[in-house]
Design a protein around this motif. Sequence first.
Motif, short mmCIF file in Angstrom:
data_model
loop_
_atom_site.label_atom_id
_atom_site.label_comp_id
_atom_site.label_asym_id
_atom_site.label_seq_id
_atom_site.Cartn_x
_atom_site.Cartn_y
_atom_site.Cartn_z
N PRO A 86 0.82 -1.22 0.00
CA PRO A 86 0.00 0.00 0.00
C PRO A 86 0.85 1.26 0.00
O PRO A 86 1.76 1.41 0.81
CB PRO A 86 -0.81 -0.14 1.29
N ARG A 87 0.56 2.15 -0.93
CA ARG A 87 1.22 3.45 -1.09
C ARG A 87 2.68 3.33 -1.52
O ARG A 87 3.39 4.33 -1.57
CB ARG A 87 1.10 4.29 0.21
N LEU A 88 3.11 2.11 -1.86
CA LEU A 88 4.49 1.88 -2.30
C LEU A 88 4.49 1.03 -3.56
O LEU A 88 3.86 -0.03 -3.58
CB LEU A 88 5.30 1.16 -1.22
N PRO A 89 5.18 1.47 -4.61
CA PRO A 89 5.26 0.63 -5.81
C PRO A 89 6.20 -0.55 -5.57
O PRO A 89 7.04 -0.53 -4.66
CB PRO A 89 5.84 1.58 -6.85
N ARG A 90 6.05 -1.56 -6.37
CA ARG A 90 7.01 -2.67 -6.33
C ARG A 90 8.38 -2.17 -6.76
O ARG A 90 8.51 -1.42 -7.73
CB ARG A 90 6.52 -3.77 -7.28
N LEU A 91 9.42 -2.60 -6.03
CA LEU A 91 10.78 -2.18 -6.38
C LEU A 91 11.18 -2.77 -7.73
O LEU A 91 10.88 -3.94 -8.02
CB LEU A 91 11.77 -2.66 -5.32
N ASP A 92 11.89 -1.97 -8.51
CA ASP A 92 12.42 -2.47 -9.78
C ASP A 92 13.94 -2.57 -9.75
O ASP A 92 14.57 -2.72 -10.79
CB ASP A 92 11.95 -1.59 -10.94
N HIS A 93 14.53 -2.49 -8.54
CA HIS A 93 15.98 -2.58 -8.42
C HIS A 93 16.33 -3.05 -7.01
O HIS A 93 15.52 -2.93 -6.09
CB HIS A 93 16.63 -1.21 -8.68
#
Length: 213
Positions: A86-93
Amino acid sequence: MTPDQLIAELQAFEGNDRLFNPWRERCREYDLFDDAPQQKAARLKAHLDNPGARLVLLGEAAGYQGCRYSGITFTSEAMMLERALPRLPRLDHRLTSRERPFREPSATIVWGALYELGLQDSTILWNTLPFHPIKGEALSNRTPSTSEIKLGAGYLAMLLAMLQPDVKLIAVGNKAREALELIGVTPYAAVRHPAMGGANQFRDGMRQIAATL
């Protein structure tokens, strides 16, 4: 009190060889980025920016498998790489230089229960001591001292002042419960810590609390 103000208070604390401050210091051993503390602060701000929060799940202290590198209680690097929160995108790095991302088993259980009960969007995760108590090296945890628990009480008071007055405080495990008793914070509910075979009891406790909301 606003999330920005609370984070500024956290950042003002100068760590030492027994307490690591994730939002002020970069871990030279494993943090990949020079601005890692600022990245952690941004994630914490997004997590705290939740005026509709109904629950605060309170752990004992930041640990090296979770908050030291993620910046959020009961949340690990591996979890944020695997899913959006919630309120945080999935990390891409990656966040750390460790061969495998840090994974905190308790974090997986906590978030799993929150999603099962539909509480993921209305819960704040925090620790009685927000900083990481270490035993001389990055990858170590220790039980906070009485003086450290009292230090954490000030930040907990700021957090509670920021939230709605009817927010429900839940101590996760005996250490968090003992800390609340020590600093005189009431009322609160308590659930079993999910570690050391306590996952099912933790889930059962959370289900009972969810039924009262």
